[in-house]
Design an enzyme around this catalytic site. Sequence first.
Site, PDB file in Angstrom:
ATOM      1  N   LYS A  14       0.788  -1.244   0.062  1.00  0.00           N
ATOM      2  CA  LYS A  14      -0.039  -0.176  -0.006  1.00  0.00           C
ATOM      3  C   LYS A  14       0.912   1.404   0.128  1.00  0.00           C
ATOM      4  CE  LYS A  14      -2.561  -0.920   3.785  1.00  0.00           C
ATOM      5  NZ  LYS A  14      -1.802  -2.220   4.119  1.00  0.00           N
ATOM      6  N   ARG A  34     -10.053   1.177   8.191  1.00  0.00           N
ATOM      7  CA  ARG A  34      -9.823  -0.284   8.597  1.00  0.00           C
ATOM      8  C   ARG A  34     -10.939  -1.203   9.337  1.00  0.00           C
ATOM      9  NH1 ARG A  34      -4.012   0.584   8.611  1.00  0.00           N
ATOM     10  NH2 ARG A  34      -2.810  -1.118   9.120  1.00  0.00           N
ATOM     11  N   ARG A  43      11.187  -6.014   4.993  1.00  0.00           N
ATOM     12  CA  ARG A  43      11.079  -4.566   5.554  1.00  0.00           C
ATOM     13  C   ARG A  43      11.392  -4.467   6.923  1.00  0.00           C
ATOM     14  NH1 ARG A  43       4.983  -2.289   4.930  1.00  0.00           N
ATOM     15  NH2 ARG A  43       4.697  -2.961   7.055  1.00  0.00           N
ATOM     16  N   ARG A  83      10.461  -0.144  12.669  1.00  0.00           N
ATOM     17  CA  ARG A  83       9.025  -0.267  13.086  1.00  0.00           C
ATOM     18  C   ARG A  83       8.868  -1.474  14.189  1.00  0.00           C
ATOM     19  NH1 ARG A  83       4.645   0.098   8.307  1.00  0.00           N
ATOM     20  NH2 ARG A  83       3.571  -0.721  10.033  1.00  0.00           N
ATOM     21  N   ARG A 118      -1.468  -8.771  13.324  1.00  0.00           N
ATOM     22  CA  ARG A 118      -1.858  -7.759  12.295  1.00  0.00           C
ATOM     23  C   ARG A 118      -2.889  -8.360  11.260  1.00  0.00           C
ATOM     24  NH1 ARG A 118       3.307  -5.223  10.693  1.00  0.00           N
ATOM     25  NH2 ARG A 118       2.222  -3.548   9.441  1.00  0.00           N
TER      26      ARG A 118
HETATM   27  P1  AMP Z   1       0.205   0.921   8.856  1.00  0.00           P
HETATM   28  O1  AMP Z   1       1.287   1.749   8.565  1.00  0.00           O
HETATM   29  O2  AMP Z   1      -1.214   1.393   7.997  1.00  0.00           O
HETATM   30  O3  AMP Z   1       0.390  -0.611   8.523  1.00  0.00           O
HETATM   31  O4  AMP Z   1      -0.486   1.026  10.455  1.00  0.00           O
HETATM   32  C1  AMP Z   1       0.455   0.467  11.397  1.00  0.00           C
HETATM   33  C2  AMP Z   1      -0.606   0.540  12.625  1.00  0.00           C
HETATM   34  O5  AMP Z   1      -1.087   1.748  13.064  1.00  0.00           O
HETATM   35  C3  AMP Z   1      -1.627  -0.609  12.488  1.00  0.00           C
HETATM   36  O6  AMP Z   1      -1.264  -1.850  12.975  1.00  0.00           O
HETATM   37  C4  AMP Z   1      -2.579   0.143  13.761  1.00  0.00           C
HETATM   38  O7  AMP Z   1      -2.085  -0.310  15.050  1.00  0.00           O
HETATM   39  C5  AMP Z   1      -2.195   1.653  13.525  1.00  0.00           C
HETATM   40  N1  AMP Z   1      -3.560   1.934  12.440  1.00  0.00           N
HETATM   41  C6  AMP Z   1      -3.053   2.541  11.319  1.00  0.00           C
HETATM   42  N2  AMP Z   1      -4.276   2.890  10.772  1.00  0.00           N
HETATM   43  C7  AMP Z   1      -5.373   2.759  11.408  1.00  0.00           C
HETATM   44  C8  AMP Z   1      -6.695   2.614  11.514  1.00  0.00           C
HETATM   45  N3  AMP Z   1      -7.271   3.144  10.147  1.00  0.00           N
HETATM   46  N4  AMP Z   1      -7.479   2.162  12.504  1.00  0.00           N
HETATM   47  C9  AMP Z   1      -6.902   1.850  13.382  1.00  0.00           C
HETATM   48  N5  AMP Z   1      -5.526   1.641  13.586  1.00  0.00           N
HETATM   49  C10 AMP Z   1      -4.594   1.995  12.603  1.00  0.00           C
END
Ligand code: AMP
Length: 189
Positions: A13, A88, A127, A135, A146
């Site tokens: 993404k 999400r 990654r 991260r 996740r």
């Molecule tokens: P990402 O970088 O999109 O993989 O997001 C990393 C983490 O941020 C996720 O595993 C969640 O803990 C939090 N997060 C990101 N976007 C959301 C969302 N739309 N709703 C809830 N938690 C989020």
Amino acid sequence: MRIILMGPPGAGKGTQARFLVERYSIPQLSTGDILRSAIEAKTPTGLQAKHIMARGDLVPDEVVCGIVAERLDDKAAKNGFVLDGFPRTIAQAEALDEIMEQKGISLDAVISLEVEPEALIERIKTRAVESGGGRADDNVEVLRNRLDVYHELTKPLLAYYERHGNLKTIDGMASIDEVSAAIARALEK
Ligand code: AMP
């Protein structure tokens, strides 16, 4: 162009969002990136999100919806945006519908990147190495959580957007450039 990019963790993404930013001159709105900045800056939101994110769970809907509502008000998002990692949950999707309705705007497309589960684990491992442990949630244990969270809470959104929006399913197993080209074709059809 107003686009949502969907897909499980490791589907690409972030990479494809950056392609769309270049191609359509629109900002990328990544709730994950915004939350990571908040953690870095030790804001109240960051402090609240830190432990939730480290476990691979979802930050509360109100928090992320507040972030997105605010960012969509920015001038930069006036001519479009690519949402990466939001919505999400169904509740987030409904909140987004409401925000957009109030603004009198609508989505052009929801792009779903499909990648096989084994490939996701490999990509996240890569990654984790490349980011030098940058991260907290890029390790295999947290990744499994996740992925579970994705299947339970986020995947139902595909059916939601099949009914409500312009869902475009893209094979995310190809090379980065091939996936980008497939996305461009789908958007310009
Ligand atoms: P990402 O970088 O999109 O993989 O997001 C990393 C983490 O941020 C996720 O595993 C969640 O803990 C939090 N997060 C990101 N976007 C959301 C969302 N739309 N709703 C809830 N938690 C989020």
